[in-house]
Design a protein around this motif. Structure first.
Motif, mmCIF file in Angstrom:
data_model
loop_
_atom_site.group_PDB
_atom_site.id
_atom_site.type_symbol
_atom_site.label_atom_id
_atom_site.label_comp_id
_atom_site.label_asym_id
_atom_site.label_seq_id
_atom_site.Cartn_x
_atom_site.Cartn_y
_atom_site.Cartn_z
ATOM 1 N N ARG A 84 0.816 -1.234 0.000
ATOM 2 C CA ARG A 84 0.000 0.000 0.000
ATOM 3 C C ARG A 84 0.842 1.274 0.000
ATOM 4 N NH1 ARG A 84 -2.147 3.658 -1.298
ATOM 5 N NH2 ARG A 84 -4.148 4.574 -0.699
ATOM 6 N N PRO A 85 1.962 1.352 0.730
ATOM 7 C CA PRO A 85 2.737 2.610 0.700
ATOM 8 C C PRO A 85 3.288 2.944 -0.682
ATOM 9 C CG PRO A 85 3.380 1.247 2.574
ATOM 10 C CD PRO A 85 2.530 0.394 1.691
ATOM 11 N N HIS A 86 3.337 1.953 -1.565
ATOM 12 C CA HIS A 86 3.943 2.164 -2.873
ATOM 13 C C HIS A 86 2.904 2.329 -3.985
ATOM 14 C CE1 HIS A 86 7.198 0.789 -0.450
ATOM 15 N NE2 HIS A 86 6.761 -0.461 -0.426
ATOM 16 N N VAL A 87 1.609 2.219 -3.635
ATOM 17 C CA VAL A 87 0.534 2.333 -4.621
ATOM 18 C C VAL A 87 0.101 3.796 -4.711
ATOM 19 C CG1 VAL A 87 -1.828 1.659 -5.200
ATOM 20 C CG2 VAL A 87 -0.241 -0.034 -4.268
ATOM 21 N N ARG A 88 0.215 4.342 -5.895
ATOM 22 C CA ARG A 88 -0.137 5.753 -6.077
ATOM 23 C C ARG A 88 -1.641 5.980 -6.065
ATOM 24 N NH1 ARG A 88 2.323 8.591 -11.273
ATOM 25 N NH2 ARG A 88 4.227 8.088 -10.108
ATOM 26 N N ALA A 89 -2.408 5.042 -6.636
ATOM 27 C CA ALA A 89 -3.849 5.281 -6.768
ATOM 28 C C ALA A 89 -4.623 3.978 -6.704
ATOM 29 C CB ALA A 89 -4.143 5.986 -8.082
ATOM 30 N N ILE A 90 -5.786 4.045 -6.046
ATOM 31 C CA ILE A 90 -6.778 2.962 -6.054
ATOM 32 C C ILE A 90 -8.033 3.598 -6.610
ATOM 33 C CG2 ILE A 90 -8.027 1.262 -4.673
ATOM 34 C CD1 ILE A 90 -5.786 1.547 -2.564
ATOM 35 N N ILE A 91 -8.298 3.385 -7.887
ATOM 36 C CA ILE A 91 -9.324 4.155 -8.590
ATOM 37 C C ILE A 91 -10.137 3.259 -9.521
ATOM 38 C CG2 ILE A 91 -8.095 6.344 -8.481
ATOM 39 C CD1 ILE A 91 -7.066 5.846 -11.296
ATOM 40 N N ALA A 92 -11.224 3.818 -10.047
ATOM 41 C CA ALA A 92 -12.074 3.088 -10.985
ATOM 42 C C ALA A 92 -11.278 2.686 -12.215
ATOM 43 C CB ALA A 92 -13.266 3.960 -11.390
ATOM 44 N N SER A 93 -11.639 1.537 -12.766
ATOM 45 C CA SER A 93 -10.874 1.008 -13.896
ATOM 46 C C SER A 93 -10.868 1.949 -15.082
ATOM 47 C CB SER A 93 -11.436 -0.357 -14.311
ATOM 48 O OG SER A 93 -12.757 -0.222 -14.831
ATOM 49 N N GLY A 94 -11.972 2.659 -15.306
ATOM 50 C CA GLY A 94 -12.007 3.599 -16.425
ATOM 51 C C GLY A 94 -10.981 4.703 -16.292
ATOM 52 N N ASN A 95 -10.745 5.142 -15.073
ATOM 53 C CA ASN A 95 -9.731 6.169 -14.845
ATOM 54 C C ASN A 95 -8.323 5.603 -15.037
ATOM 55 O OD1 ASN A 95 -11.668 8.113 -14.244
ATOM 56 N ND2 ASN A 95 -11.683 7.607 -12.072
ATOM 57 N N ILE A 96 -8.147 4.327 -14.689
ATOM 58 C CA ILE A 96 -6.862 3.685 -14.943
ATOM 59 C C ILE A 96 -6.596 3.626 -16.443
ATOM 60 C CG2 ILE A 96 -5.631 1.475 -14.851
ATOM 61 C CD1 ILE A 96 -6.737 1.016 -12.094
ATOM 62 N N LEU A 97 -7.627 3.316 -17.212
ATOM 63 C CA LEU A 97 -7.493 3.269 -18.670
ATOM 64 C C LEU A 97 -6.937 4.594 -19.190
ATOM 65 C CD1 LEU A 97 -10.303 1.958 -21.078
ATOM 66 C CD2 LEU A 97 -8.799 3.838 -21.668
ATOM 67 N N ASP A 98 -7.552 5.681 -18.794
ATOM 68 C CA ASP A 98 -7.107 7.002 -19.257
ATOM 69 C C ASP A 98 -5.666 7.283 -18.851
ATOM 70 O OD1 ASP A 98 -9.571 7.531 -20.401
ATOM 71 O OD2 ASP A 98 -10.345 8.560 -18.636
ATOM 72 N N ALA A 99 -5.351 6.971 -17.597
ATOM 73 C CA ALA A 99 -4.014 7.287 -17.082
ATOM 74 C C ALA A 99 -2.939 6.402 -17.711
ATOM 75 C CB ALA A 99 -4.000 7.154 -15.563
ATOM 76 N N LEU A 100 -3.256 5.149 -17.990
ATOM 77 C CA LEU A 100 -2.292 4.289 -18.674
ATOM 78 C C LEU A 100 -1.975 4.847 -20.056
ATOM 79 C CD1 LEU A 100 -3.482 0.642 -17.875
ATOM 80 C CD2 LEU A 100 -1.247 1.622 -17.309
ATOM 81 N N ALA A 101 -2.997 5.310 -20.745
ATOM 82 C CA ALA A 101 -2.800 5.819 -22.108
ATOM 83 C C ALA A 101 -1.898 7.035 -22.149
ATOM 84 C CB ALA A 101 -4.158 6.144 -22.737
ATOM 85 N N THR A 102 -1.869 7.794 -21.064
ATOM 86 C CA THR A 102 -1.028 8.997 -21.024
ATOM 87 C C THR A 102 0.288 8.767 -20.292
ATOM 88 O OG1 THR A 102 -2.200 9.776 -19.034
ATOM 89 C CG2 THR A 102 -3.016 10.547 -21.172
ATOM 90 N N GLY A 103 0.530 7.525 -19.862
ATOM 91 C CA GLY A 103 1.811 7.199 -19.256
ATOM 92 C C GLY A 103 1.937 7.520 -17.788
ATOM 93 N N GLU A 104 0.807 7.705 -17.103
ATOM 94 C CA GLU A 104 0.869 8.090 -15.695
ATOM 95 C C GLU A 104 1.337 6.949 -14.797
ATOM 96 O OE1 GLU A 104 -2.102 9.927 -12.243
ATOM 97 O OE2 GLU A 104 -2.604 10.161 -14.367
#
Length: 368
Positions: free
Chosen positions: A215-235
């Motif tokens: 958990r200390p190393h996880v930046r975000a626990i978010i909805a999968s749709g938001n992960i999709l967007d962030a992966l596409a932009t390299g976050e």
């Protein structure tokens, strides 16, 4: 950008004037509630043109949101798309879904009988749902960034996320986990060598310990749709989410040509296999139109178009030759028999077990 284009297209489709085939007054509108980024807009437009039924299309980004809408009753929706476990099976047991009238679904037989048998544990006799799309839970990774930080990292394993020594190193390039106990805990339990459906206190404690360790190393626990967007932009360089989300994100990243290289990893330990179902709420205001829509979607050419648009496999064998070659030949979209052999499905849990998992998940999110 693709999400916005899809939304615009769907809105435009919903506003098209009713055309050729007049519908009875009570069927003139169809209210659909589906996952975000999970339809081919052309399919909605074609259905409207062929039937004269106007589609009002809403989206959700988590099973919790869907269940919240359905729990109070009178949701106003005619067709919903719950995942087989746990939401669909819970709705079946609660009597919240209308049994499908097979006489109104001549395209029912287009579905893969083997896949239908796999969801019978959620819906005995397949009485309440047709398979829409299916997929697995795994990792989206930026292999180049991971290799920079961990040259010898196991790119084919959940070790990459769940071993603290790896997660600590990868925190610098971003780790995300989808906010769904339903879809994360079974994979963690399976990785630990425990039963993915376990309700044993010791097993759940082991899963909680594993999650809290990263958990200390996880930046975000978010909805999968938001992960999709962030992966596409390299976050993020590592994200645990649905297979199709990663594949869609990769397509967006490739189109943007910003040097973001993504891949989906179905863990070698085995991945959770899930099914999203087409179902009709018991109090649906337009059940006739709902049956027409489901039957329409079960056509091979329609399902092929949906798979081409969203990069999730469908359960219509006759659709496969109509799917774009690059999509149907991608084992991350259509898993090989060997990959499918390593998958597992989950079953419905008791309310008490669900509450225990929910409390565990909340502690993970809070980091304590």
């Amino acid at each position: 950008m693709l999400r916005r284009l899809l939304a615009v297209a769907l809105c435009a489709a919903a506003l098209l004037p009713a055309e050729p085939v007049p519908a009875r007054a009570e069927e003139a509108v169809l209210n659909v509630y589906n996952w975000s980024d999970y339809i081919d807009p052309a399919a909605v437009e074609r259905f409207q043109k062929e039937t004269g039924v106007q589609v009002r299309y809403d989206v959700f980004d988590s099973l919790e949101t869907l269940e919240g809408k359905l729990s109070a009753g009178h949701s106003g929706y005619d067709v919903i798309v719950p995942t087989s476990e746990p939401t669909f099976s819970r709705l079946v047991r609660a009597g919240a879904l209308k049994p499908l009238d097979r006489a109104k679904l001549p395209n029912w037989s287009n579905q893969d009988a083997t896949l239908l048998r796999q969801v019978e544990s959620s819906d005995p006799g397949n009485r309440h749902g047709a398979i829409y799309l299916y997929g697995t839970v795994g990792l989206g990774i930026r292999a180049d960034k991971v290799r920079e930080l961990l040259p010898n990292a196991p790119l084919d394993s959940l070790d990459l996320l769940l071993k603290p020594e790896y997660a600590k190193r990868l925190a610098a390039c971003g780790i995300a986990v989808m906010d769904s106990a339903t879809d994360v805990l079974p994979s963690v339990l399976h990785w630990l060598g425990r039963d993915a459906d376990s309700t044993d206190g010791a097993d759940l404690q082991a899963a909680e310990k594993a999650l809290l360790a990263i958990r200390p190393h996880v930046r975000a626990i978010i909805a999968s749709g938001n992960i999709l967007d962030a992966l596409a932009t390299g976050e993020y360089c590592v994200a645990m989410t649905y297979s199709g989300d990663v594949i869609q994100a990769k397509a967006r990243a490739d189109e943007a040509k910003q040097g973001i290289q993504l891949r989906y990893v179905q863990p070698k330990e085995g991945a959770q296999l899930w099914f999203d179902m087409l179902a009709i709420p018991a109090d649906a205001p337009h059940p006739e139109a709902a049956h027409r829509f489901i039957n329409f979607l079960l056509q091979p050419e329609v399902m092929a178009g949906i798979t081409n648009a969203v990069h999730y496999p469908n359960a219509i064998p006759a659709a496969t030759p109509l799917v774009e070659e690059a999509v149907r030949e991608d084992p991350n979209v259509y898993p090989t028999p060997e990959m499918l052999a390593r998958t597992f499905t989950v079953r419905a849990l008791s309310p008490q077990a669900e509450r225990a998992r929910s409390r565990l998940w909340n502690r993970f999110k809070a980091g304590r």
